[in-house]
Design an enzyme around this catalytic site. Structure first.
Site, PDB file in Angstrom:
ATOM      1  N   ARG A 104       0.878  -1.187   0.000  1.00 49.27           N
ATOM      2  CA  ARG A 104       0.000   0.000   0.000  1.00 49.27           C
ATOM      3  C   ARG A 104       0.901   1.220   0.000  1.00 49.27           C
ATOM      4  NH1 ARG A 104      -5.229   1.449   3.720  1.00 49.27           N
ATOM      5  NH2 ARG A 104      -6.056  -0.125   2.310  1.00 49.27           N
ATOM      6  N   HIS A 131      -7.915   0.816  -5.844  1.00 50.62           N
ATOM      7  CA  HIS A 131      -8.044  -0.016  -4.633  1.00 50.62           C
ATOM      8  C   HIS A 131      -8.792  -1.301  -5.022  1.00 50.62           C
ATOM      9  CE1 HIS A 131      -8.097  -1.207  -0.605  1.00 50.62           C
ATOM     10  NE2 HIS A 131      -8.889  -0.307  -0.050  1.00 50.62           N
ATOM     11  N   GLN A 134     -10.545  -3.816  -2.429  1.00 46.71           N
ATOM     12  CA  GLN A 134     -11.834  -3.394  -1.873  1.00 46.71           C
ATOM     13  C   GLN A 134     -12.985  -3.814  -2.772  1.00 46.71           C
ATOM     14  OE1 GLN A 134     -12.452  -1.595   1.153  1.00 46.71           O
ATOM     15  NE2 GLN A 134     -14.520  -2.275   0.653  1.00 46.71           N
ATOM     16  N   ASP A 218     -17.263   7.360  -0.525  1.00 47.31           N
ATOM     17  CA  ASP A 218     -15.982   7.262   0.173  1.00 47.31           C
ATOM     18  C   ASP A 218     -15.738   8.615   0.829  1.00 47.31           C
ATOM     19  OD1 ASP A 218     -13.550   6.340   1.097  1.00 47.31           O
ATOM     20  OD2 ASP A 218     -12.537   6.402  -0.850  1.00 47.31           O
ATOM     21  N   CYS A 258     -16.303   1.907   1.857  1.00 48.58           N
ATOM     22  CA  CYS A 258     -15.127   1.056   2.127  1.00 48.58           C
ATOM     23  C   CYS A 258     -14.625   1.210   3.559  1.00 48.58           C
ATOM     24  CB  CYS A 258     -14.026   1.352   1.114  1.00 48.58           C
ATOM     25  SG  CYS A 258     -13.422   3.043   1.147  1.00 48.58           S
ATOM     26  N   ARG A 286     -13.831  -8.487   3.315  1.00 52.28           N
ATOM     27  CA  ARG A 286     -12.425  -8.260   2.938  1.00 52.28           C
ATOM     28  C   ARG A 286     -11.610  -9.512   3.260  1.00 52.28           C
ATOM     29  NH1 ARG A 286     -10.641  -3.031   2.479  1.00 52.28           N
ATOM     30  NH2 ARG A 286      -8.919  -4.076   1.435  1.00 52.28           N
TER      31      ARG A 286
HETATM   32  N1   CP Z   1     -11.177   0.173   3.210  1.00 52.02           N
HETATM   33  C1   CP Z   1      -9.890  -0.018   3.541  1.00 52.02           C
HETATM   34  O1   CP Z   1      -9.021  -0.246   2.694  1.00 52.02           O
HETATM   35  O2   CP Z   1      -9.678  -0.014   4.878  1.00 52.02           O
HETATM   36  P1   CP Z   1      -8.252   0.165   5.547  1.00 52.02           P
HETATM   37  O3   CP Z   1      -7.691   1.496   5.103  1.00 52.02           O
HETATM   38  O4   CP Z   1      -8.525   0.121   7.042  1.00 52.02           O
HETATM   39  O5   CP Z   1      -7.360  -0.965   5.118  1.00 52.02           O
END
Ligand code: CP
Length: 301
Positions: A104, A131, A134, A218, A258, A286
Site C-alpha cells: 500500500r 483499490h 476493496q 468514500d 469502504c 475483505r
Molecule cells: N477500506 C480499507 O481499505 O480499509 P483500511 O484502510 O482500514 O485498510
C-alpha cells in the site's frame, strides 16, 4: 506457474474475477463452519504498508494465517527500503525468499515498479489510483445479498479518486451501469472513464441514485489529501449520502462504504445503521475475498 500480479481489476479476466467471488463465498462458509482450509501451508508473503490500514492489513494477516501461511510486515522505518535501497533490488531479493508481495503506497508507480522487478506476485493493497482489493469485497457483498451484479445500476457519490476509479474498472469487468456524481475539480481520470461505456458522469447525487441497486461513497479527503479537509468539506457539502438520498434509489438498494467513514461529512450520523446499509458485512468480506485472491495468486484457480 507464470506469476500474476493484482495491481488493477483489469489484470484478471471477468471469468477469473467471478471465480474469485465464488471462491470467497466458499472460503467464508469454511471459515464460519470452523473447517480447516490450509491451502497455502508454508507460503510466506511480505506486507509493506506505507499508509495506515485496518481492514486490508487484518484481512491479509488473518487470512494467510487461516490458509496456513505467514505474513512478514516490512516497514520503511526499519528496513533498507526507508534508507533508499532501490525497488528493483528489493523486489529481486524478496522474490528469492518469499512467495508474494503486498504493498500500500500513495504512488501507484511504486507498485508497478515492484511488479516489474519481482518474480513473485505483487498485490496492490491501495494506491492513489486504485483499490482493487476493496472491489472484490464489494462485489462479493452485493452478490451475497442480491445475486449477480451484471446489468445492475450502481451510483458512486463523491471524490473521483481511487475508489471511484476502481468502480469504473469494476463496471467494465462485471458489466454493470455506473453513474458517478462528483463535484467539478474532483472528477475521475478522464482516460479511465473513457475506457468503458459502462460508466458515465451525471450532474447530481440525486440523478446518480435514481433507480440504483447499489449506492457507494468514500471519504471526501482520502489519505494524501490531509490538510485539504476544510476546502473539500465545502466543495462536497451537497454530496452527503443519507436516508433522504437513498430514498430515490430502488427499494431494495444496498449502501456500501469502504470505511473508515466520517459521520457528518460523506455520510450522516445514521445511514451506516440503516437497514439498506451493508457496510459491516462488506468490511468482513475483505477477509474472505483477500483469502481467495491469495490462493489464486499462489496456487492458481
Ligand atoms: N477500506 C480499507 O481499505 O480499509 P483500511 O484502510 O482500514 O485498510
Amino acid at each position: 506457474m507464470k506469476k500474476r500480479d493484482f495491481i488493477s481489476l483489469l489484470d484478471f479476466s471477468p471469468e477469473e474475477l467471478s471465480h474469485l467471488i465464488e471462491r470467497a463465498q466458499h472460503l467464508k462458509v469454511l471459515h464460519q463452519s470452523g473447517k480447516s482450509h490450509q491451502t497455502l501451508h508454508g507460503k510466506t508473503a511480505i506486507m509493506l504498508m506505507e499508509l495506515s490500514s485496518t481492514r486490508t492489513r487484518v484481512a491479509f494477516e488473518a487470512g494467510l494465517h487461516h490458509l496456513g501461511g505467514h505474513i512478514i510486515n516490512l516497514f520503511n522505518s526499519s528496513s533498507q527500503i526507508g534508507r533508499g535501497e532501490p525497488i528493483e533490488d528489493t523486489a529481486q531479493v524478496l522474490s528469492g525468499m518469499t512467495d508474494l508481495i503486498i504493498i500500500r503506497t500513495l504512488e501507484h508507480e511504486r507498485v508497478e515498479q515492484f511488479a516489474r522487478h519481482a518474480d513473485i506476485p505483487v498485490v496492490n493493497a491501495m494506491t492513489n489510483r486504485l483499490h482493487p482489493c476493496q472491489l472484490l469485497a464489494d462485489i462479493q457483498t452485493f452478490v451475497e445479498h442480491r445475486g449477480p451484479i451484471e446489468g445492475k445500476k450502481v451510483a458512486f457519490i463523491g471524490d473521483g479518486y481511487n475508489m471511484c476509479h476502481s468502480y469504473i474498472n469494476a463496471a467494465r469487468q462485471w458489466n454493470f451501469e455506473l453513474k458517478i456524481a462528483s463535484p467539478e475539480g474532483y472528477l475521475p481520470d478522464a482516460d479511465l472513464l473513457g475506457s468503458t461505456n459502462n460508466a458515465a458522469l451525471v450532474e447530481t447525487p440525486r440523478e446518480a441514485v435514481e433507480d440504483a441497486d447499489l449506492v457507494v461513497t468514500d471519504v471526501w479527503s482520502s489519505m494524501g489529501h490531509e490538510g485539504e479537509e476544510s476546502s473539500r468539506n465545502s466543495v462536497f457539502a451537497d454530496y452527503q449520502v443519507n436516508e433522504a438520498l437513498l430514498d430515490h434509489a430502488r427499494d431494495e438498494v444496498l449502501f456500501m462504504h469502504c470505511l473508515p467513514a466520517h459521520r457528518g461529512e460523506e455520510v450522516n450520523g445514521t445511514i451506516m445503521s440503516d437497514p439498506r446499509s451493508v457496510v459491516f458485512p462488506e468490511a468482513h468480506n475483505r477477509l474472505h475475498s483477500q483469502k481467495a485472491l491469495l490462493e489464486f495468486l499462489l496456487v492458481g484457480g
